[in-house]
Design a protein around this motif. Structure first.
Motif, short mmCIF file in Angstrom:
data_model
loop_
_atom_site.label_atom_id
_atom_site.label_comp_id
_atom_site.label_asym_id
_atom_site.label_seq_id
_atom_site.Cartn_x
_atom_site.Cartn_y
_atom_site.Cartn_z
N LYS A 221 0.84 -1.19 0.00
CA LYS A 221 0.00 0.00 0.00
C LYS A 221 0.89 1.25 0.00
O LYS A 221 2.02 1.21 0.47
CB LYS A 221 -0.89 0.05 1.25
N ASN A 352 -10.56 0.05 0.86
CA ASN A 352 -9.22 -0.51 1.03
C ASN A 352 -8.36 -0.35 -0.23
O ASN A 352 -7.85 -1.32 -0.79
CB ASN A 352 -9.32 -2.00 1.39
N GLU A 400 -2.31 -2.08 8.62
CA GLU A 400 -2.20 -1.60 7.25
C GLU A 400 -0.79 -1.12 6.89
O GLU A 400 -0.50 -0.89 5.72
CB GLU A 400 -3.18 -0.44 7.01
#
Length: 499
Positions: A221, A352, A400
Motif C-alpha cells: 500500500k 481498502n 495496514e
C-alpha cells in the motif's frame, strides 16, 4: 463529512473565473465600464461604448497571454505612462471607480464575506486582508500590483476611444493608432518575458528511465498525505513532533521543487501524472477542458488490477474525474482537516485502496485568508501534525502499515500576502517531502534538487505498476532500502534473461 455537491463543483469553477488573474482582468474591466456607463446603457446610447471596445481588444489579448509575474509586474506601469504621455488622457472618475470596485471585491467581498461564509473567518478579516492584497505576488485577482496597472490601461484606452468616437472621430485611424500601441505593448511584453522571466523550474526532457518499469511491487500500500500550501520554512518553525520524527526515521528530499504555475490543480495533476502543464494540459485552477490529457497514476494502477483514490476538494475533479472522492470546502476551517481524516478512515474501511492520496486543506485556507506570517498559519500545521499522527496510528492498529509506504508532502508553498502561490515567489518553490516505511531508507536526507513530477513514477515503482504514459520524473530510488533496490534489479535481470 459531506461530499462536494454538483452545485459546489459548478460554483468552484465559476469562482475561478474571478479568482484566477487571466479571466478576472477582462471580466473586471467590462464590469467597471458597464457600471461607469450604466446611464448610457439604460438610455439606449451604448453604441459608442461598444464600438470603443474594438480599439482595446488587442490589449485584452496581450494581458491574457502575458502574466507579468513577480518583479515583471513593476514594468506594467511603463505602457500606461506612455499612453498618458502620447494621448494626454485620464478619466479620474473612472480610475477612482475602478480602484474602489477592486478593493471592495478583493478586501470585502472575497477577503471578508466569501471567507466568512465558506470557512468561518471573522467579519473583521478586512482589517488584515487589505495588507495582504497589496503585498500579494501570485497569479490571482488578489495581486493588486499586477491587476491595477493592467486594468487602468485597459479602461483608459477603452474610455478614450469611446469619447473620441462620440465626438465624431473616424474609427479607422483611431483604431489603427491604438492597435499600433497595442502591438508595441505586445513586443514590450514579449521581450520582457523572453529575457527576464527565467525562474521557471527546468523541464526534464526525457520520460522516466532511471529505473526500469517494475515487475513486482515493493510495497503493498501507499498512503500519500498532501498538506496543501504548507510552506517549508513555516513547517520547520512549527511544533510538529510526529511529522518531524517520521521524517527523521525515513528519507527526506530537502530540495523538492514544485511546478510552474504553482496552482493547486496544476500541482496535483503534475504530481499524479509525472509530467508538466504543457503535456497534461492543466495550466491553472481554471480548467477549460476537463480531464488530464495523459495517463494518471490511477490509470497505471488499473492496468495491474490495483485501485487508487484521491480524497480532495471539488477543484480536483476537473483533472481526475471519478478517481476523486470529493470533500466539501464549505465548512468551518477549524473542522476541515478533522473531517477529511475521518473520511479517509472510512475510505480505507470500505474500499481498502492500494493507493490513497489525502489532501488536507486547512493550512492552505488559513494562508489565503489570514496570511502565512502569522501564528494562525503555524497552528494549522501543528493541527495537521496531530491529525496525521492519529491517522497513522489508526492504520497501524489495523495492520495496514506492515508493508506500506507513507509519503508526506505539500503541493506548493505559499508566498507573503494572501497566501499567494502561482508565480513561485519566495516560500512557494520548495516544499517538505519525505517517505517512511519498511522499504524506505531510515535517517537519510537527499540534498540534490528534485521535482514533484517524481511522485507518480515513485508510487508506480512502489506498487509494481507501469509508469504513467508521459511520466518524466525520475523514480526517487535514493529513498529505497538497498536490499529492495537490489532485489528489483535482480528481478529485471531474470526477466531480461527469460526474453
Amino acid at each position: 463529512m459531506k461530499e462536494a455537491s454538483r452545485f459546489e463543483k459548478i460554483a468552484a469553477r465559476c469562482w475561478n473565473l474571478l479568482n484566477e488573474g487571466k479571466p478576472f482582468t477582462p471580466i473586471f474591466v467590462v464590469g467597471t465600464m458597464s457600471i461607469h456607463h450604466a446611464a448610457d446603457l439604460m438610455g439606449g446610447h451604448a453604441w459608442t461604448w461598444l464600438i470603443g471596445l474594438t480599439a482595446v481588444l488587442p490589449l485584452f489579448v496581450v494581458y491574457y497571454v502575458y502574466d507579468y509575474p513577480l518583479f515583471l509586474r513593476n514594468y506594467l506601469w511603463i505602457p500606461y505612462v506612455v499612453f498618458l504621455i502620447v494621448w494626454s488622457f485620464a478619466d479620474a472618475s473612472l480610475l477612482l471607480l475602478a480602484s474602489g470596485l477592486y478593493f471592495f471585491f478583493t478586501v470585502f467581498f472575497w477577503g471578508t464575506l466569501y471567507y466568512h461564509l465558506r470557512i468561518g473567518t471573522s467579519w473583521w478579516n478586512f482589517t488584515r486582508f487589505w495588507k495582504l492584497v497589496l503585498k500579494n505576488s501570485d497569479s490571482t485577482s488578489g495581486n493588486a500590483q499586477e491587476q491595477l496597472p493592467k486594468c487602468f490601461l485597459l479602461l483608459s484606452v477603452w474610455e478614450y476611444a469611446s469619447q473620441q468616437i462620440d465626438q465624431g472621430a473616424a474609427l479607422a485611424p483611431l483604431c489603427g493608432a491604438l492597435w499600433l500601441f497595442a502591438a508595441g505593448v505586445w513586443l514590450f511584453s514579449w521581450i520582457l518575458h523572453r529575457n527576464l522571466f527565467d525562474w521557471q523550474p527546468e523541464i526534464i526532457p526525457t520520460y522516466t528511465n532511471n529505473v526500469p518499469s517494475p515487475t513486482a511491487p515493493v510495497s503493498d500500500k501507499v498512503y500519500v498525505i498532501v498538506i496543501d500550501g504548507m510552506r517549508k520554512d513555516r513547517f520547520e518553525a512549527a511544533n510538529a513532533p510526529f511529522l518531524k520524527r517520521l521524517r527523521a526515521q525515513g528519507t527526506e528530499f530537502a530540495q523538492m521543487e514544485t511546478v510552474y504555475p504553482a496552482r493547486t490543480v496544476v500541482c496535483f495533476t503534475s504530481m499524479l501524472t509525472g509530467t508538466y502543464p504543457f503535456e497534461h494540459g492543466i495550466r491553472s485552477n481554471m480548467v477549460w477542458k476537463l480531464g488530464a490529457k495523459v495517463e494518471t497514476i490511477f490509470d497505471s494502477l488499473r492496468k495491474v488490477g490495483k485501485t487508487g483514490r484521491l480524497l480532495g476538494i471539488a477543484h480536483l475533479v476537473d483533472s481526475f474525474g471519478d478517481d476523486v472522492e470529493t470533500v466539501t470546502a464549505v465548512m468551518p476551517n477549524d473542522l476541515a482537516d478533522r473531517y477529511i481524516i475521518e473520511r479517509a478512515k472510512r475510505i480505507v474501511e470500505e474500499q481498502n485502496p492500494d493507493l490513497l492520496v489525502v489532501q488536507l486543506i486547512a493550512t492552505d485556507q488559513t494562508g489565503h485568508s489570514r496570511g502565512v506570517l502569522y501564528d494562525e498559519y503555524i497552528e494549522k500545521i501543528e493541527e495537521a501534525d496531530a491529525l496525521i499522527a492519529e491517522f497513522v496510528g489508526w492504520l497501524e492498529e489495523r495492520g495496514e502499515l506492515e508493508r506500506a509506504t507513507l509519503i508526506v508532502c505539500a503541493d506548493h508553498g505559499q508566498a507573503d500576502g494572501i497566501g499567494g502561490h502561482g508565480h513561485l515567489d519566495e516560500g512557494e518553490r520548495y516544499v517538505p517531502f519525505f517517505l517512511y516505511g519498511p522499504a524506505i531508507e531510515a535517517g537519510k536526507r537527499v540534498d540534490e534538487k528534485k521535482s514533484l513530477v517524481s511522485l507518480a513514477p515513485t508510487i508506480a515503482y512502489l506498487l509494481g505498476a507501469p509508469y504513467p504514459s508521459h511520466s518524466r520524473g525520475p523514480v526517487l530510488i535514493e529513498a529505497m532500502r538497498k536490499e529492495e533496490s537490489d532485489e528489483e534489479a535482480a528481478r529485471h535481470r531474470l526477466f531480461a534473461g527469460a526474453q
